[in-house]
Design an enzyme around this catalytic site. Structure first.
Site, PDB file in Angstrom:
ATOM      1  CB  ILE A 185     -39.643  15.007  18.269  1.00  0.00           C
ATOM      2  CG1 ILE A 185     -40.802  16.079  18.134  1.00  0.00           C
ATOM      3  CG2 ILE A 185     -38.101  15.704  18.340  1.00  0.00           C
ATOM      4  CD1 ILE A 185     -40.937  17.047  19.210  1.00  0.00           C
ATOM      5  CG  ASP A 186     -44.470  14.987  16.143  1.00  0.00           C
ATOM      6  OD1 ASP A 186     -44.040  15.350  17.316  1.00  0.00           O
ATOM      7  OD2 ASP A 186     -44.969  15.485  15.462  1.00  0.00           O
ATOM      8  NE  ARG A 213     -49.200  18.771  13.420  1.00  0.00           N
ATOM      9  CZ  ARG A 213     -49.126  19.950  13.588  1.00  0.00           C
ATOM     10  NH1 ARG A 213     -48.460  20.729  14.115  1.00  0.00           N
ATOM     11  NH2 ARG A 213     -50.327  20.519  13.136  1.00  0.00           N
TER      12      ARG A 213
HETATM   13  N1  ADP Z   1     -38.343  20.718   2.880  1.00  0.00           N
HETATM   14  C1  ADP Z   1     -39.483  21.430   2.976  1.00  0.00           C
HETATM   15  N2  ADP Z   1     -39.356  22.714   2.780  1.00  0.00           N
HETATM   16  C2  ADP Z   1     -40.344  23.487   2.981  1.00  0.00           C
HETATM   17  N3  ADP Z   1     -41.450  23.063   3.648  1.00  0.00           N
HETATM   18  C3  ADP Z   1     -41.405  21.791   4.104  1.00  0.00           C
HETATM   19  C4  ADP Z   1     -40.291  20.974   3.807  1.00  0.00           C
HETATM   20  N4  ADP Z   1     -40.695  19.835   4.176  1.00  0.00           N
HETATM   21  C5  ADP Z   1     -41.897  19.920   4.761  1.00  0.00           C
HETATM   22  N5  ADP Z   1     -42.470  21.233   4.543  1.00  0.00           N
HETATM   23  C6  ADP Z   1     -43.843  21.707   5.093  1.00  0.00           C
HETATM   24  O1  ADP Z   1     -43.668  21.557   6.508  1.00  0.00           O
HETATM   25  C7  ADP Z   1     -45.027  21.455   7.079  1.00  0.00           C
HETATM   26  C8  ADP Z   1     -45.221  20.821   8.082  1.00  0.00           C
HETATM   27  O2  ADP Z   1     -44.848  19.526   8.037  1.00  0.00           O
HETATM   28  P1  ADP Z   1     -44.197  18.663   9.273  1.00  0.00           P
HETATM   29  O3  ADP Z   1     -45.383  17.449   9.619  1.00  0.00           O
HETATM   30  O4  ADP Z   1     -43.887  19.571  10.367  1.00  0.00           O
HETATM   31  O5  ADP Z   1     -43.031  18.275   8.378  1.00  0.00           O
HETATM   32  P2  ADP Z   1     -42.575  17.150   8.655  1.00  0.00           P
HETATM   33  O6  ADP Z   1     -43.620  16.134   8.799  1.00  0.00           O
HETATM   34  O7  ADP Z   1     -41.750  16.640   7.413  1.00  0.00           O
HETATM   35  O8  ADP Z   1     -41.696  17.184   9.644  1.00  0.00           O
HETATM   36  C9  ADP Z   1     -45.862  20.931   5.828  1.00  0.00           C
HETATM   37  O9  ADP Z   1     -46.889  21.374   5.443  1.00  0.00           O
HETATM   38  C10 ADP Z   1     -44.782  20.748   4.744  1.00  0.00           C
HETATM   39  O10 ADP Z   1     -45.328  21.062   3.402  1.00  0.00           O
HETATM   40  O1  FBP Z   2     -42.260  24.620  15.609  1.00  0.00           O
HETATM   41  P1  FBP Z   2     -43.671  24.697  15.323  1.00  0.00           P
HETATM   42  O2  FBP Z   2     -43.848  25.291  14.117  1.00  0.00           O
HETATM   43  O3  FBP Z   2     -44.879  25.453  16.295  1.00  0.00           O
HETATM   44  O4  FBP Z   2     -44.190  23.308  15.014  1.00  0.00           O
HETATM   45  C1  FBP Z   2     -44.635  22.491  16.214  1.00  0.00           C
HETATM   46  C2  FBP Z   2     -44.845  20.976  15.523  1.00  0.00           C
HETATM   47  O5  FBP Z   2     -43.794  20.461  15.333  1.00  0.00           O
HETATM   48  C3  FBP Z   2     -43.421  19.435  15.998  1.00  0.00           C
HETATM   49  O6  FBP Z   2     -42.499  19.673  17.056  1.00  0.00           O
HETATM   50  C4  FBP Z   2     -42.570  18.294  15.235  1.00  0.00           C
HETATM   51  O7  FBP Z   2     -43.645  17.991  13.915  1.00  0.00           O
HETATM   52  P2  FBP Z   2     -42.681  17.454  12.507  1.00  0.00           P
HETATM   53  O8  FBP Z   2     -41.469  16.709  13.158  1.00  0.00           O
HETATM   54  O9  FBP Z   2     -43.738  16.999  12.168  1.00  0.00           O
HETATM   55  O10 FBP Z   2     -42.221  18.809  12.071  1.00  0.00           O
HETATM   56  C5  FBP Z   2     -44.774  19.022  16.512  1.00  0.00           C
HETATM   57  O11 FBP Z   2     -44.715  17.970  17.601  1.00  0.00           O
HETATM   58  C6  FBP Z   2     -45.221  20.126  16.996  1.00  0.00           C
HETATM   59  O12 FBP Z   2     -46.720  20.016  16.753  1.00  0.00           O
HETATM   60 MG    MG Z   3     -45.168  15.849  10.797  1.00  0.00          MG
END
Ligand code: ADP
Ligand code: FBP
Ligand code: MG
Length: 358
Positions: A138-139, A183
């Site tokens: 979504i970011d 983020r």
């Molecule tokens: N397939 C996966 N299984 C477990 N952890 C994951 C996976 N993909 C991403 N992560 C972990 O999720 C954490 C959060 O990343 P995030 O930015 O939220 O994920 P993404 O950018 O892929 O949406 C990262 O530290 C990453 O290592």
């Molecule tokens: O649900 P969580 O673990 O609190 O994560 C919140 C974060 O995930 C997001 O909703 C989506 O980020 P990703 O798609 O990179 O995982 C960010 O906007 C927010 O900072």
């Molecule tokens: Mg991310």
């Protein structure tokens, strides 16, 4: 051909549509499709894969979340585990993951995820896996990609929420501060803030000063507008200030949040006006995808299978200038796409009188 699909990082509307399109396009070619549950979570269990057939993906285009489950704590290169002394540490379990793929004769992985997932994919490619990426978040912060799946739905929800909160701001003559996700990038705040006619939009790319916001509020008061709508990205910060966070768990990224409350309190102090803060939170990620997100997710999912068919591995399918393209996953690892201050969208905000806090 046998392929596996996973979803990683935070959930986003459109993930199921991407899973469905990839599955149907692969089945159409006579391939076998496996699903990995909970990020890479199921890989380390007795049932590393589930079978994805036509029935498994029936009717899921409009469903929020992901039928595979996801994880944002489970990077195979930094897997959290509890040590004997009760403390948490991380270990590298990537070899186990690669071996499981080999044992089950998986030819290619479709990794649906964001920057975090692509960083992992990039390292797995170096260990010999053939991967095609699908950009989700979504970011909207994935480098090299004009738009990611989930963003359109998130900004629609945020826009509607800001519209609704505006009626309270106006009726009560208040300052209302709405915190949105994103983020370290301001895409959600900027797009929904402009669309919902916010008066102030604060994004990480433009550190803000309270003086600038107070001036805007006073200007509005002088015009008889006794309320002000402020949209703040969770990653926004004051000039020379710090990010507002809620702490960090081992193996997970730092949790952002709390800036809206801080801004609301400070502005009340400075102006004497009543203020309230609202954190939209996971509302922005939940529920059914918009038409745009359904379509882009289906396009990304099917395009990923065409990549596999052509053995064009280690690419991320992306939208650039309204066309589907492929870029090397390794070229975007450790990068992020910020809002460009020269973009016409930022210029539009300024031209229509939105205060960006600078
Ligand atoms: N397939 C996966 N299984 C477990 N952890 C994951 C996976 N993909 C991403 N992560 C972990 O999720 C954490 C959060 O990343 P995030 O930015 O939220 O994920 P993404 O950018 O892929 O949406 C990262 O530290 C990453 O290592
Ligand atoms: O649900 P969580 O673990 O609190 O994560 C919140 C974060 O995930 C997001 O909703 C989506 O980020 P990703 O798609 O990179 O995982 C960010 O906007 C927010 O900072
Ligand atoms: Mg991310």
């Amino acid at each position: 051909m046998r392929i596996a699909i996973n979803t990683g990082g935070g959930d986003a509307p459109g993930l199921n549509a991407a899973i469905r399109a990839a599955t149907l396009a692969a089945l159409k070619r006579g391939w076998e499709v496996l699903g990995i549950k909970n990020g890479y979570g199921s890989i380390y269990t007795d049932e590393p894969f589930i079978t994805l057939d036509e029935q498994a993906v029936q009717g899921i285009t409009l469903q929020g979340g992901t039928i595979l489950g996801t994880a944002n704590r489970g990077n195979p290169f930094e897997m959290p585990y509890e040590k004997e002394d009760g403390e948490w540490g991380t270990k590298d379990v990537s070899d186990q993951l690669v071996n499981t793929f080999k044992e089950h004769e998986v030819d290619a992985l479709i990794a649906i995820g964001g920057d975090g997932s692509m960083n992992i994919a990039s390292k797995l490619i170096k260990k010999g896996l053939d991967i095609v990426g699908v950009p989700k978040t979504i970011d909207n912060d994935i480098y090299g990609c004009d738009v990611t799946l989930g963003f359109d739905t998130a900004i629609s929800i945020a826009t509607e929420a800001i519209d609704r909160i505006t009626t309270t701001a106006e009726s009560h003559h208040r300052l209302m501060v709405v915190e949105v996700m994103g983020r370290y990038a301001g895409w959600i705040a900027l797009y929904s803030g402009i669309a919902a006619s916010a008066d102030v939009v604060l994004i990480p790319e433009i550190p803000f000063s309270y003086d600038s916001i107070v001036e805007k509020i006073k200007e509005r008061e002088a015009k008889g507008r006794h309320y002000t709508m402020i949209v703040v990205a969770e990653g926004a910060k004051e000039q020379d200030g710090e990010l507002v966070t809620k702490g960090k768990t081992v193996g997970q990224e730092v949790q952002l949040g709390g800036i809206a409350d801080r801004v609301a309190n400070k502005l009340s102090e400075r102006t004497g006006k009543e203020s309230r803060s609202v954190v939209l939170g996971h509302l922005q990620r939940g529920g059914s995808p918009s038409t745009y997100d359904r379509l882009i997710s289906l396009r990304f999912g099917a395009a990923a299978i065409r990549c596999v068919q052509e053995h064009d591995f280690n690419k991320l399918v992306v939208l650039q200038d309204n066309q589907l393209k492929r870029i090397p996953i390794t070229s975007i690892a450790e990068k992020m796409k910020s809002v460009s201050l020269e973009s016409d969208t930022v210029q539009t905000a300024r031209d229509i009188g939105i205060c960006l806090g600078d």
